[in-house]
Design a protein around this motif. Structure first.
Motif, short mmCIF file in Angstrom:
data_model
loop_
_atom_site.label_atom_id
_atom_site.label_comp_id
_atom_site.label_asym_id
_atom_site.label_seq_id
_atom_site.Cartn_x
_atom_site.Cartn_y
_atom_site.Cartn_z
N ASP A 391 -5.25 -1.63 -5.38
CA ASP A 391 -3.93 -1.82 -5.32
C ASP A 391 -3.39 -3.11 -6.20
OD1 ASP A 391 -3.97 0.00 -3.56
OD2 ASP A 391 -4.38 -1.46 -1.78
N THR A 410 1.15 -5.31 -0.76
CA THR A 410 0.10 -5.68 0.18
C THR A 410 -0.59 -6.99 0.17
OG1 THR A 410 -1.71 -4.76 -1.39
CG2 THR A 410 -0.44 -3.16 0.11
N ARG A 419 -4.98 -2.22 4.62
CA ARG A 419 -3.62 -2.78 4.27
C ARG A 419 -2.43 -1.85 4.56
NH1 ARG A 419 -5.56 -4.55 -2.07
NH2 ARG A 419 -6.42 -6.29 -1.22
N ALA A 421 1.28 -1.11 2.95
CA ALA A 421 2.36 -1.80 1.95
C ALA A 421 3.57 -1.55 2.35
CB ALA A 421 2.00 -0.63 0.84
N CYS A 464 -1.11 -7.52 -5.87
CA CYS A 464 -1.55 -6.50 -5.17
C CYS A 464 0.05 -5.50 -4.66
CB CYS A 464 -2.22 -6.89 -3.91
SG CYS A 464 -3.80 -7.34 -3.99
#
Length: 614
Positions: A391, A410, A419, A421, A464
């Protein structure tokens, strides 16, 4: 503008590291078996040579003596081959450990690493403790792949302060190129870990290079140390040829011994500084030669290659010279050979002279060489993160005044498989998101996710998110306050001190990106609301922007002002159980789970209290 580019990799990081680790495991088993056989062979040839030689001497048998010599020669060859084999074994074991460390990063078990970067940033840093930038379970612990002291210091410094746009662009370009060279990243780690588990320290080298030259203040001495041994040799030859008495030669030897005593402190000090880290010279040389021999397109990596050269000499040349003279200085530990070499040849003074000549040509510029190595390690740490994390994107830097937009944001410290998002958008200077929500629903996690990714982006590293558009900002946070009985500070006072660092110089450029969690929780509800509102208005009037997480639903009424939006997290009740989806939603939260959590903890709540809360 720096273009944003998502960073998918054609190589699966887990498969890459696992396959390399498996191959190295097989190599290690093979090398260990060979090493055991060499050990047996070495012992056997030594015993045979000893027996044959002793028997030959006792029986006056030339054949047995010759056989003993042959077996002893074989023993010496096996000793050399075994030493080389053990070096290969240690290198394979080191690389195997490195790949396993990267597998732990991929698996999310990197919190087992012992080096957490404590002390690399000041305790009163504007956001380090709030965002888990340094310490156990921190971004530094997750990202760091450096093995030199300067590498760790550089990485922490970059994460703790925003670079300018041009520097960010150059670093990001270098990180992209390094991400595509995972073998180089592994070799760089292996080179700097060869000396052991502790970080490589450049300080003793700089202490040696900074010391005043012994020969510079005594220019006559260089001529003396070359003439005296020649004079001793000439007088010795003359005496053996009956051309001179013995006393001149004896007097010359005595003069050399006196000179050695006079200069012993200077030679001992210099040799101690070199010997203290002589084992590290090879590690530094391996790392610098690796940088020297690589081929890069990135201007920053090319600049680093130029910086590790000194007077147009490559590290493979000037560090080999240092290693050679440092090795010759070790003769001082070889009694009684060192006494004979010094008395007859002034050995230590000749070695010191060569070391100081090397120092004059090379040593004064080593500080920047080590700094360049540290910067390479910091870039490699970012590249390892970009290689191993699916990511990942590189931020697009936008002009001041433009919106901050994060799509698919994330938290970099949460395992990719866990995670959730979220999209975060700030309209620009003077804008804010007021984040309300249930306990444990994700408010603080969202603030830290944004803060850590902004810190990464402003350091030139990856973030991320699927996409991140970011102006240059000054990151500030107040999410934790440390009340100390020893210092007589209440929680409220500690929080005020923290908030002062947030609002300080808020009207200066670049503008502040603030992350505030439960403002003024150390005081009563009314004062908390009035004070939090005043702080937020103060920051917005000075064109700062950011996020405020709060349980104070009344603060959400500020949405009536331009550029302020309400967003929230909530809990979900399914089959009588409370769960969280950690999804950011528009608007103000309509429920509170505090009393439900108390009931789950076994505390009975009166019905009237439930009704009054709802």
């Amino acid at each position: 503008m720096i273009e944003s580019k998502t960073a998918p990799s054609d190589v699966d990081p887990e498969r890459f590291h696992q396959s390399r680790a498996d191959t190295l495991h097989s190599q290690i088993e093979s090398l260990e078996g060979t090493a055991n056989r060499f050990s047996i062979g070495r012992l056997g040839t030594f015993l045979v040579s000893l027996f044959a030689g002793a028997s030959g001497c006792n029986t006056s048998s030339n054949w047995l003596v010759a056989a003993g010599a042959v077996f002893f020669t074989a023993f010496l060859i096996l000793v050399v081959l075994h030493a080389r084999l053990m070096t290969r074994l240690e290198q394979s074991q080191m690389r195997h450990q490195i790949h396993h460390r990267h597998l732990k990063r991929v698996a999310g078990t990197w919190t087992e690493f012992t080096d957490v970067g404590s002390g690399l940033l000041p305790k009163n840093h504007a956001y380090a403790s709030d965002l888990d930038l340094i310490g156990r379970g921190s971004l530094f612990q997750r990202v760091d792949t450096s093995h030199t002291i300067l590498g760790a210091q550089t990485l922490a410094r970059w994460l703790g302060s925003a670079a300018d746009a041009e520097t960010i662009r150059k670093r990001a370009e270098a990180v992209r190129e390094l991400r595509a060279a995972p073998e180089f990243l592994i070799e760089l780690e292996a080179a700097t870990r060869l000396a052991g588990k502790e970080r490589l320290d450049h300080t003793p080298f700089l202490q040696f290079t900074d010391r005043p030259s012994f020969f510079t203040s005594k220019p006559f001495l260089e001529l003396v140390i070359h003439l005296l041994p020649a004079l001793v040799l000439a007088l010795f030859v003359a005496n053996r040829l009956d051309m001179a008495p013995v006393w001149p030669c004896t007097a010359a030897v005595f003069l050399q011994a006196t000179l050695l005593l006079y200069t012993s402190k200077a030679t001992r000090t210099a040799f101690d500084l070199i010997a203290a880290r002589r084992g590290y010279i090879e590690a530094f040389r391996s790392a610098l030669v690796l940088i020297e021999s690589a081929s890069w397109n990135s201007p920053l990596l090319q600049q680093i290659q130029d910086r590790v050269r000194v007077n147009d000499k490559a590290p493979s040349s000037y560090l080999r010279q240092l290693d050679r003279w440092a090795g010759l200085a070790e003769l001082r530990t070889q009694f009684p050979i060192n006494i004979l070499a010094n008395v007859l040849l002034l050995w230590d003074l000749h070695v010191l002279l060569r070391l100081e000549r090397w120092n004059a040509q090379i040593g004064g510029q080593l500080s920047d060489v080590f700094q360049a190595l540290g910067e390479t390690e910091a870039l490699a740490s970012f590249a390892a993160l970009a290689f191993s994390d699916p990511d990942i994107c590189f931020a697009a830097l936008v002009e001041p005044g433009e919106p901050l937009e994060a799509v698919g944001l994330t938290h970099p410290l949460i395992s990719p498989c866990q995670r959730v998002a979220n999209d975060v958008s700030l309209a620009g200077p003077g804008s804010a998101l007021i984040v309300t929500g249930s306990n444990m629903a994700g408010k603080s996690t969202l603030l830290r996710a944004l803060g850590l990714n902004v810190a990464l982006a402003l350091a030139g590293g990856p973030s991320c998110a699927k996409r991140l558009r970011l102006p240059i900002v000054r990151l500030r946070a107040s999410m934790r306050a440390d009340d100390s009985l020893q210092h007589g500070a209440s929680y409220f006072h500690a929080e005020l001190t923290k908030l002062q660092s947030v609002i300080k110089e808020a009207d200066q450029e670049p503008r502040i990106l603030f992350l505030l969690d439960e403002l003024l929780r150390g005081t009563n509800a009314k004062a908390r609301h009035v004070g939090a509102r005043a702080i937020l208005e103060y920051l917005l009037e000075r064109q700062a922007c950011g996020l405020v997480a709060t349980h104070d639903v009344a603060l959400s009424h500020m949405e009536q002002r331009p550029n302020i939006q309400n967003v929230h997290f909530t809990d979900i009740i399914e089959n009588g159980e409370m769960t969280f989806d950690y999804r950011l939603r528009s608007g103000v939260v309509r429920t509170s789970n505090a009393l439900r959590l108390l009931e789950l903890a076994g505390i009975t709540i009166p019905d009237s209290s439930q009704q009054s809360v709802s």
